[in-house]
Scaffold this motif. Sequence first.
Motif, PDB file in Angstrom:
ATOM      1  N   TYR A  51       0.836  -1.204   0.000  1.00  0.00           N
ATOM      2  CA  TYR A  51       0.000   0.000   0.000  1.00  0.00           C
ATOM      3  C   TYR A  51       0.867   1.248   0.000  1.00  0.00           C
ATOM      4  O   TYR A  51       1.965   1.248   0.562  1.00  0.00           O
ATOM      5  N   VAL A  52       0.319   2.290  -0.595  1.00  0.00           N
ATOM      6  CA  VAL A  52       0.861   3.632  -0.378  1.00  0.00           C
ATOM      7  C   VAL A  52      -0.090   4.321   0.597  1.00  0.00           C
ATOM      8  O   VAL A  52      -1.314   4.273   0.420  1.00  0.00           O
ATOM      9  N   VAL A  53       0.476   4.912   1.654  1.00  0.00           N
ATOM     10  CA  VAL A  53      -0.313   5.622   2.659  1.00  0.00           C
ATOM     11  C   VAL A  53      -0.043   7.113   2.498  1.00  0.00           C
ATOM     12  O   VAL A  53       1.105   7.561   2.617  1.00  0.00           O
ATOM     13  N   GLY A  54      -1.070   7.905   2.207  1.00  0.00           N
ATOM     14  CA  GLY A  54      -0.921   9.342   1.997  1.00  0.00           C
ATOM     15  C   GLY A  54      -1.430  10.124   3.193  1.00  0.00           C
ATOM     16  O   GLY A  54      -2.443   9.760   3.800  1.00  0.00           O
ATOM     17  N   ILE A  55      -0.710  11.186   3.555  1.00  0.00           N
ATOM     18  CA  ILE A  55      -1.093  12.032   4.682  1.00  0.00           C
ATOM     19  C   ILE A  55      -1.865  13.246   4.159  1.00  0.00           C
ATOM     20  O   ILE A  55      -1.392  13.942   3.245  1.00  0.00           O
ATOM     21  N   GLU A  56      -3.044  13.518   4.756  1.00  0.00           N
ATOM     22  CA  GLU A  56      -3.869  14.670   4.364  1.00  0.00           C
ATOM     23  C   GLU A  56      -3.063  15.967   4.441  1.00  0.00           C
ATOM     24  O   GLU A  56      -2.379  16.175   5.429  1.00  0.00           O
ATOM     25  N   SER A  57      -3.187  16.856   3.489  1.00  0.00           N
ATOM     26  CA  SER A  57      -3.955  16.649   2.277  1.00  0.00           C
ATOM     27  C   SER A  57      -3.057  16.601   1.039  1.00  0.00           C
ATOM     28  O   SER A  57      -3.399  15.945   0.058  1.00  0.00           O
ATOM     29  N   ARG A  58      -1.898  17.235   1.088  1.00  0.00           N
ATOM     30  CA  ARG A  58      -1.066  17.231  -0.116  1.00  0.00           C
ATOM     31  C   ARG A  58      -0.402  15.872  -0.340  1.00  0.00           C
ATOM     32  O   ARG A  58       0.013  15.569  -1.456  1.00  0.00           O
ATOM     33  N   GLY A  59      -0.336  15.053   0.706  1.00  0.00           N
ATOM     34  CA  GLY A  59       0.170  13.686   0.538  1.00  0.00           C
ATOM     35  C   GLY A  59      -0.763  12.831  -0.302  1.00  0.00           C
ATOM     36  O   GLY A  59      -0.347  11.796  -0.846  1.00  0.00           O
ATOM     37  N   PHE A  60      -2.034  13.277  -0.420  1.00  0.00           N
ATOM     38  CA  PHE A  60      -2.985  12.511  -1.238  1.00  0.00           C
ATOM     39  C   PHE A  60      -2.658  12.639  -2.725  1.00  0.00           C
ATOM     40  O   PHE A  60      -2.949  11.742  -3.516  1.00  0.00           O
ATOM     41  N   ILE A  61      -2.085  13.771  -3.102  1.00  0.00           N
ATOM     42  CA  ILE A  61      -1.878  14.049  -4.535  1.00  0.00           C
ATOM     43  C   ILE A  61      -0.800  13.125  -5.083  1.00  0.00           C
ATOM     44  O   ILE A  61      -1.039  12.358  -6.025  1.00  0.00           O
ATOM     45  N   LEU A  62       0.381  13.171  -4.463  1.00  0.00           N
ATOM     46  CA  LEU A  62       1.495  12.345  -4.945  1.00  0.00           C
ATOM     47  C   LEU A  62       1.264  10.887  -4.598  1.00  0.00           C
ATOM     48  O   LEU A  62       1.589   9.984  -5.371  1.00  0.00           O
ATOM     49  N   GLY A  63       0.702  10.637  -3.428  1.00  0.00           N
ATOM     50  CA  GLY A  63       0.503   9.269  -2.961  1.00  0.00           C
ATOM     51  C   GLY A  63      -0.432   8.485  -3.853  1.00  0.00           C
ATOM     52  O   GLY A  63      -0.161   7.319  -4.171  1.00  0.00           O
ATOM     53  N   SER A  64      -1.509   9.113  -4.276  1.00  0.00           N
ATOM     54  CA  SER A  64      -2.473   8.360  -5.086  1.00  0.00           C
ATOM     55  C   SER A  64      -1.919   8.083  -6.475  1.00  0.00           C
ATOM     56  O   SER A  64      -2.138   6.999  -7.035  1.00  0.00           O
ATOM     57  N   VAL A  65      -1.172   9.024  -7.025  1.00  0.00           N
ATOM     58  CA  VAL A  65      -0.545   8.775  -8.337  1.00  0.00           C
ATOM     59  C   VAL A  65       0.455   7.621  -8.219  1.00  0.00           C
ATOM     60  O   VAL A  65       0.485   6.717  -9.056  1.00  0.00           O
ATOM     61  N   LEU A  66       1.246   7.633  -7.150  1.00  0.00           N
ATOM     62  CA  LEU A  66       2.257   6.585  -6.968  1.00  0.00           C
ATOM     63  C   LEU A  66       1.587   5.217  -6.796  1.00  0.00           C
ATOM     64  O   LEU A  66       2.031   4.222  -7.390  1.00  0.00           O
ATOM     65  N   ALA A  67       0.513   5.167  -6.004  1.00  0.00           N
ATOM     66  CA  ALA A  67      -0.202   3.895  -5.800  1.00  0.00           C
ATOM     67  C   ALA A  67      -0.736   3.379  -7.140  1.00  0.00           C
ATOM     68  O   ALA A  67      -0.596   2.191  -7.469  1.00  0.00           O
ATOM     69  N   TYR A  68      -1.327   4.267  -7.913  1.00  0.00           N
ATOM     70  CA  TYR A  68      -1.867   3.878  -9.225  1.00  0.00           C
ATOM     71  C   TYR A  68      -0.771   3.318 -10.123  1.00  0.00           C
ATOM     72  O   TYR A  68      -0.923   2.267 -10.742  1.00  0.00           O
TER      73      TYR A  68
END
Length: 173
Positions: A51-68
Amino acid sequence: MDLKKTIRTVPDWPKKGIMFRDITTLLQNPAAFKELCDTLYERYKNEAVDYVVGIESRGFILGSVLAYKLGVGFVIIRKPGKLPAETIKQEYKLEYGTDTIEIHKDAIKPGDKVLVVDDLIATGGTVCAAVDLVEKLGATVVECVFAIELPDLKGREKLTGHKVYSVMIFEGD
Ligand code: AMP
């Protein structure tokens, strides 16, 4: 490309003495956004990650791209009161007072290997709390991943025993 040149620095925001490193100008620039995402993907593409775990809120931007890109699930860590199901919480210190973040209890399980992602590491307080949440659920942090590191604030030292990777370094903060 020199990615650092695409970061906007806003002095004295949100308060006096802070040099705010604004990633929105990088995100707006398609070549820079691509290069940042590709750099992270290249680093972890052969790594065993669940899993990639992203921290709210700017961590969601890079984290979700990386997970994808990695083809793994994306898990979110949020400010209190935002997640609907059962959570565990972690408090951490700010300059004045404390803050709390939380994660769904069933988001990850013992033995999972995760990357923890945020836009920036300053004092390291936020990411340490995120690592604590992940480890309370029995998962292992493969590496903590940031677009930007402010080494003068020594966040890396707070994360002893954990690997830290940052794409851009801004000294003198
Ligand atoms: P820290 O817990 O001190 O490592 O702070 C990290 C968090 O605060 C990250 O989520 C950042 O988005 C934000 N942050 C702290 N300092 C800055 C800064 N100088 N510029 C931009 N964001 C910052």
